[in-house]
Design a protein around this motif. Structure first.
Motif, PDB file in Angstrom:
ATOM      1  N   GLU A 365       0.840  -1.202   0.000  1.00  0.00           N
ATOM      2  CA  GLU A 365       0.000   0.000   0.000  1.00  0.00           C
ATOM      3  C   GLU A 365       0.875   1.251   0.000  1.00  0.00           C
ATOM      4  O   GLU A 365       1.948   1.277   0.596  1.00  0.00           O
ATOM      5  N   ASN A 366       0.411   2.267  -0.676  1.00  0.00           N
ATOM      6  CA  ASN A 366       1.107   3.561  -0.767  1.00  0.00           C
ATOM      7  C   ASN A 366       2.478   3.435  -1.423  1.00  0.00           C
ATOM      8  O   ASN A 366       3.426   4.125  -1.067  1.00  0.00           O
ATOM      9  N   MET A 367       2.565   2.562  -2.419  1.00  0.00           N
ATOM     10  CA  MET A 367       3.836   2.366  -3.111  1.00  0.00           C
ATOM     11  C   MET A 367       4.183   3.569  -3.987  1.00  0.00           C
ATOM     12  O   MET A 367       5.349   3.962  -4.078  1.00  0.00           O
ATOM     13  N   TYR A 368       3.190   4.148  -4.625  1.00  0.00           N
ATOM     14  CA  TYR A 368       3.446   5.197  -5.607  1.00  0.00           C
ATOM     15  C   TYR A 368       2.842   6.552  -5.233  1.00  0.00           C
ATOM     16  O   TYR A 368       2.886   7.478  -6.044  1.00  0.00           O
ATOM     17  N   ASP A 369       2.284   6.676  -4.050  1.00  0.00           N
ATOM     18  CA  ASP A 369       1.699   7.965  -3.699  1.00  0.00           C
ATOM     19  C   ASP A 369       2.791   8.945  -3.271  1.00  0.00           C
ATOM     20  O   ASP A 369       3.988   8.659  -3.384  1.00  0.00           O
ATOM     21  N   VAL A 370       2.401  10.103  -2.781  1.00  0.00           N
ATOM     22  CA  VAL A 370       3.372  11.144  -2.451  1.00  0.00           C
ATOM     23  C   VAL A 370       4.329  10.686  -1.359  1.00  0.00           C
ATOM     24  O   VAL A 370       5.536  10.976  -1.391  1.00  0.00           O
ATOM     25  N   THR A 371       3.841   9.934  -0.381  1.00  0.00           N
ATOM     26  CA  THR A 371       4.698   9.504   0.722  1.00  0.00           C
ATOM     27  C   THR A 371       5.649   8.379   0.314  1.00  0.00           C
ATOM     28  O   THR A 371       6.727   8.228   0.903  1.00  0.00           O
ATOM     29  N   MET A 372       5.234   7.556  -0.677  1.00  0.00           N
ATOM     30  CA  MET A 372       6.002   6.386  -1.128  1.00  0.00           C
ATOM     31  C   MET A 372       6.363   5.491   0.060  1.00  0.00           C
ATOM     32  O   MET A 372       7.454   4.923   0.140  1.00  0.00           O
ATOM     33  N   GLU A 373       5.420   5.371   0.987  1.00  0.00           N
ATOM     34  CA  GLU A 373       5.661   4.575   2.185  1.00  0.00           C
ATOM     35  C   GLU A 373       5.926   3.116   1.849  1.00  0.00           C
ATOM     36  O   GLU A 373       6.791   2.466   2.445  1.00  0.00           O
ATOM     37  N   ILE A 377       9.222   0.874   2.806  1.00  0.00           N
ATOM     38  CA  ILE A 377       9.134  -0.382   3.548  1.00  0.00           C
ATOM     39  C   ILE A 377       9.879  -1.491   2.807  1.00  0.00           C
ATOM     40  O   ILE A 377      10.604  -2.297   3.416  1.00  0.00           O
ATOM     41  N   ASP A 378       9.708  -1.535   1.485  1.00  0.00           N
ATOM     42  CA  ASP A 378      10.423  -2.528   0.688  1.00  0.00           C
ATOM     43  C   ASP A 378      11.937  -2.418   0.896  1.00  0.00           C
ATOM     44  O   ASP A 378      12.634  -3.427   1.078  1.00  0.00           O
ATOM     45  N   GLN A 379      12.445  -1.199   0.855  1.00  0.00           N
ATOM     46  CA  GLN A 379      13.889  -1.007   1.005  1.00  0.00           C
ATOM     47  C   GLN A 379      14.363  -1.346   2.418  1.00  0.00           C
ATOM     48  O   GLN A 379      15.453  -1.881   2.611  1.00  0.00           O
ATOM     49  N   THR A 380      13.540  -1.044   3.415  1.00  0.00           N
ATOM     50  CA  THR A 380      13.907  -1.380   4.794  1.00  0.00           C
ATOM     51  C   THR A 380      13.997  -2.885   4.980  1.00  0.00           C
ATOM     52  O   THR A 380      14.942  -3.400   5.596  1.00  0.00           O
ATOM     53  N   GLU A 405      21.028   0.873  13.804  1.00  0.00           N
ATOM     54  CA  GLU A 405      21.521   2.255  13.886  1.00  0.00           C
ATOM     55  C   GLU A 405      21.056   3.061  12.681  1.00  0.00           C
ATOM     56  O   GLU A 405      20.628   4.217  12.819  1.00  0.00           O
ATOM     57  N   CYS A 406      21.119   2.438  11.515  1.00  0.00           N
ATOM     58  CA  CYS A 406      20.645   3.125  10.306  1.00  0.00           C
ATOM     59  C   CYS A 406      19.137   3.344  10.347  1.00  0.00           C
ATOM     60  O   CYS A 406      18.633   4.401   9.951  1.00  0.00           O
ATOM     61  N   GLU A 407      18.416   2.343  10.846  1.00  0.00           N
ATOM     62  CA  GLU A 407      16.960   2.445  10.872  1.00  0.00           C
ATOM     63  C   GLU A 407      16.485   3.498  11.867  1.00  0.00           C
ATOM     64  O   GLU A 407      15.574   4.279  11.573  1.00  0.00           O
ATOM     65  N   GLN A 408      17.117   3.558  13.024  1.00  0.00           N
ATOM     66  CA  GLN A 408      16.727   4.556  14.021  1.00  0.00           C
ATOM     67  C   GLN A 408      17.072   5.966  13.580  1.00  0.00           C
ATOM     68  O   GLN A 408      16.352   6.917  13.871  1.00  0.00           O
ATOM     69  N   ALA A 409      18.158   6.103  12.835  1.00  0.00           N
ATOM     70  CA  ALA A 409      18.539   7.420  12.312  1.00  0.00           C
ATOM     71  C   ALA A 409      17.788   7.762  11.035  1.00  0.00           C
ATOM     72  O   ALA A 409      17.966   8.855  10.494  1.00  0.00           O
ATOM     73  N   ASP A 410      16.928   6.829  10.585  1.00  0.00           N
ATOM     74  CA  ASP A 410      16.166   7.026   9.343  1.00  0.00           C
ATOM     75  C   ASP A 410      17.109   7.363   8.191  1.00  0.00           C
ATOM     76  O   ASP A 410      16.856   8.270   7.401  1.00  0.00           O
ATOM     77  N   CYS A 411      18.178   6.612   8.106  1.00  0.00           N
ATOM     78  CA  CYS A 411      19.198   6.867   7.089  1.00  0.00           C
ATOM     79  C   CYS A 411      19.719   5.530   6.573  1.00  0.00           C
ATOM     80  O   CYS A 411      20.743   5.030   7.042  1.00  0.00           O
ATOM     81  N   LEU A 412      19.002   4.955   5.612  1.00  0.00           N
ATOM     82  CA  LEU A 412      19.429   3.704   5.024  1.00  0.00           C
ATOM     83  C   LEU A 412      20.636   3.940   4.114  1.00  0.00           C
ATOM     84  O   LEU A 412      20.884   5.068   3.686  1.00  0.00           O
ATOM     85  N   PRO A 413      21.403   2.906   3.814  1.00  0.00           N
ATOM     86  CA  PRO A 413      22.582   3.068   2.962  1.00  0.00           C
ATOM     87  C   PRO A 413      22.230   3.704   1.613  1.00  0.00           C
ATOM     88  O   PRO A 413      21.131   3.490   1.078  1.00  0.00           O
ATOM     89  N   PRO A 414      23.154   4.467   1.045  1.00  0.00           N
ATOM     90  CA  PRO A 414      22.880   5.142  -0.233  1.00  0.00           C
ATOM     91  C   PRO A 414      22.536   4.194  -1.378  1.00  0.00           C
ATOM     92  O   PRO A 414      21.944   4.625  -2.366  1.00  0.00           O
ATOM     93  N   LEU A 417      19.125   4.082  -3.196  1.00  0.00           N
ATOM     94  CA  LEU A 417      18.751   4.955  -4.313  1.00  0.00           C
ATOM     95  C   LEU A 417      18.738   4.174  -5.620  1.00  0.00           C
ATOM     96  O   LEU A 417      18.032   4.548  -6.563  1.00  0.00           O
ATOM     97  N   VAL A 418      19.516   3.104  -5.680  1.00  0.00           N
ATOM     98  CA  VAL A 418      19.546   2.248  -6.864  1.00  0.00           C
ATOM     99  C   VAL A 418      18.535   1.116  -6.733  1.00  0.00           C
ATOM    100  O   VAL A 418      17.753   0.865  -7.645  1.00  0.00           O
ATOM    101  N   THR A 419      18.529   0.445  -5.605  1.00  0.00           N
ATOM    102  CA  THR A 419      17.654  -0.712  -5.433  1.00  0.00           C
ATOM    103  C   THR A 419      16.180  -0.324  -5.393  1.00  0.00           C
ATOM    104  O   THR A 419      15.316  -1.145  -5.717  1.00  0.00           O
ATOM    105  N   GLY A 420      15.878   0.901  -4.992  1.00  0.00           N
ATOM    106  CA  GLY A 420      14.486   1.336  -4.987  1.00  0.00           C
ATOM    107  C   GLY A 420      13.866   1.275  -6.373  1.00  0.00           C
ATOM    108  O   GLY A 420      12.694   0.904  -6.541  1.00  0.00           O
TER     109      GLY A 420
END
Length: 434
Positions: A365-373, A377-380, A405-414, A417-420
């Motif tokens: 759900e919300n894969m392509y909307d403004v939030t891209m939630e 989730i897929d990338q997480t 640590e990455c998840e709590q900082a809301d900063c997944l590996p760069p 940007l490719v795998t998304g």
């Protein structure tokens, strides 16, 4: 693998050998620790391998011809220098001349043989595991008179010119920038009997169902996983995805949505973005090309000249009205374009309903909307699986941080940007079509 060699190799070859010796040293020490109980034979073999691994690296040449081999190694074979390293009751040997086309390897990795000795037996069983012309012919260079034959520069230029015009059955250019044309041709020769057998099995299977689509059961699952013939694939998607049922339950909806979108014109906020992305959809596929030569000789992109691109635009416009919370998102053009390639009738209405069920029934759900939630989730989940299953890969992409640590900082590996993009396009343009 020691000895006096004639010339200094390239730096990357030297580094490759250094890495091989490091791995050998580690393997030898592991054998000594874990297999000392197997007897003197194993212990002596491991110690010999460790002594070999601590020898200084030789100076190498492209010919890799040793003039003074190490006494613990066999004599050079006619293919070049062939070290054999025993490890417990198994040993492997690789013997090929160095081929410059393989850059960092002194042997061709597709030629590998194993010799195994059963416990308590002196009988040696040898089995060859090699990619030959009978198994995977596209993996090998042409082998002529004991040498790997390289194409001349003239042959390569001529082949590349011919290959640039060749396309697969779906209209895509063949990937000759990554794989040589001769390997692609060899693969087609190998793969065509598989496709013919697949076609025959499905023909019999459907005839048993009186030309109707079989019910969902284990046999259908098995046949589908082995592959659906390309001329049946779009029909199978349309039937089993639920798109056919939705279209039959809403017979006039697509036409109504399309009329509304056209009447809105520029007042549809997504119309300009959709039109701008048309010529970027599968530019290497002849069914989507829209380049037109102008009077000055330059090429101008005119999507209006291509009926397939116009069908793509109408489907995307209708969907922007059907689902205003999504409207249009880049990547949807690839999905719709792919459906138009496989649906035999190239029906815009069928492609529209395929898009609807894909986005709303199969994607998060919300894969392509403004939030891209959904995309986040897929990338997480992907990063979590990499950190758990492939920790060595995770350490390289996460800069020493743990997943949490990455998840709590809301900063997944760069790299996300490719795998998304992989997930947003259903791996279209990432994996081979067939």
């Amino acid at each position: 693998m020691t000895g006096v060699f004639k010339e200094q190799p390239k730096k990357h070859i030297q580094q490759s050998f250094q890495k091989a010796f490091d791995n050998l040293s580690l393997s030898a020490s592991t054998i000594i620790k874990r297999r000392t109980s197997d007897g003197d034979q194993t212990r002596q073999t491991a110690e010999a391998a460790q002594r070999l691994s601590t020898k200084p690296l030789p100076q190498l040449s492209h010919s890799l011809t040793a003039t003074k081999p190490h006494p613990s190694l066999p004599e050079p074979s006619k293919f070049g220098y062939c070290p054999e390293i025993l490890s417990g009751t198994d040993h492997y040997s690789r013997s090929q001349k160095y081929n410059p086309s393989y850059n960092t390897l002194p042997f061709k990795p597709d030629s590998l043989s194993f010799k195994k000795t059963r416990p308590g037996s002196t009988t040696s069983l040898q089995s060859e595991y090699s990619y030959s012309s009978d198994t995977h012919p596209w993996r090998l260079e042409t082998f002529v008179n004991g040498e790997f034959k390289e194409n001349s520069k003239d042959d390569e230029c001529r082949n590349s010119a011919i290959a640039s015009e060749k396309r697969d059955i779906y209209g895509f250019k063949l990937p000759t920038q990554w794989v040589k044309q001769q390997y692609l041709d060899q693969f087609d020769t190998y793969y065509q009997p598989i496709l013919d057998s697949q076609e025959q099995r499905w023909k019999i299977y459907l005839s048993e169902q009186k030309s109707e689509w079989p019910p969902l059961d284990s046999k259908l699952k098995r046949y589908t996983r082995k592959g659906i013939p390309n001329h049946l694939r779009g029909k199978a998607w349309f039937h089993y995805s639920g798109a056919k049922t939705k279209m039959e339950n809403n017979p006039m909806l697509f036409d109504s949505l399309l009329k509304t979108a056209i009447s809105m014109g520029e007042h549809n906020e997504y119309a300009e973005i959709i039109h701008r992305d048309l010529h970027r959809t599968f530019p290497d596929n002849h069914r989507f090309q829209c380049a037109v030569s102008s009077t000055d000789g330059s090429a101008v992109m005119m999507p209006e000249s291509n009926p397939t691109l116009m069908a793509l635009e109408r489907v995307l416009l209708a969907y922007s009205i059907y689902s205003p919370q999504v409207g249009y998102c880049q990547s949807l053009n690839y999905i719709v374009g792919f459906f138009l390639l496989f649906l035999e009738t190239a029906s815009e209405e069928e492609a529209f309903w395929m898009l609807v069920v894909t986005v709303h029934d199969y994607f998060p759900e919300n894969m392509y909307d403004v939030t891209m939630e959904g995309a986040n989730i897929d990338q997480t989940v992907l990063m979590l699986m990499i950190s758990e299953r492939l920790p060595a890969v995770w350490n390289k992409i996460a800069n020493g941080k743990s997943f949490w640590e990455c998840e709590q900082a809301d900063c997944l590996p760069p790299v996300t940007l490719v795998t998304g993009h992989w997930f947003l396009t259903l791996f279209i343009n990432i994996l081979p079509v067939e």
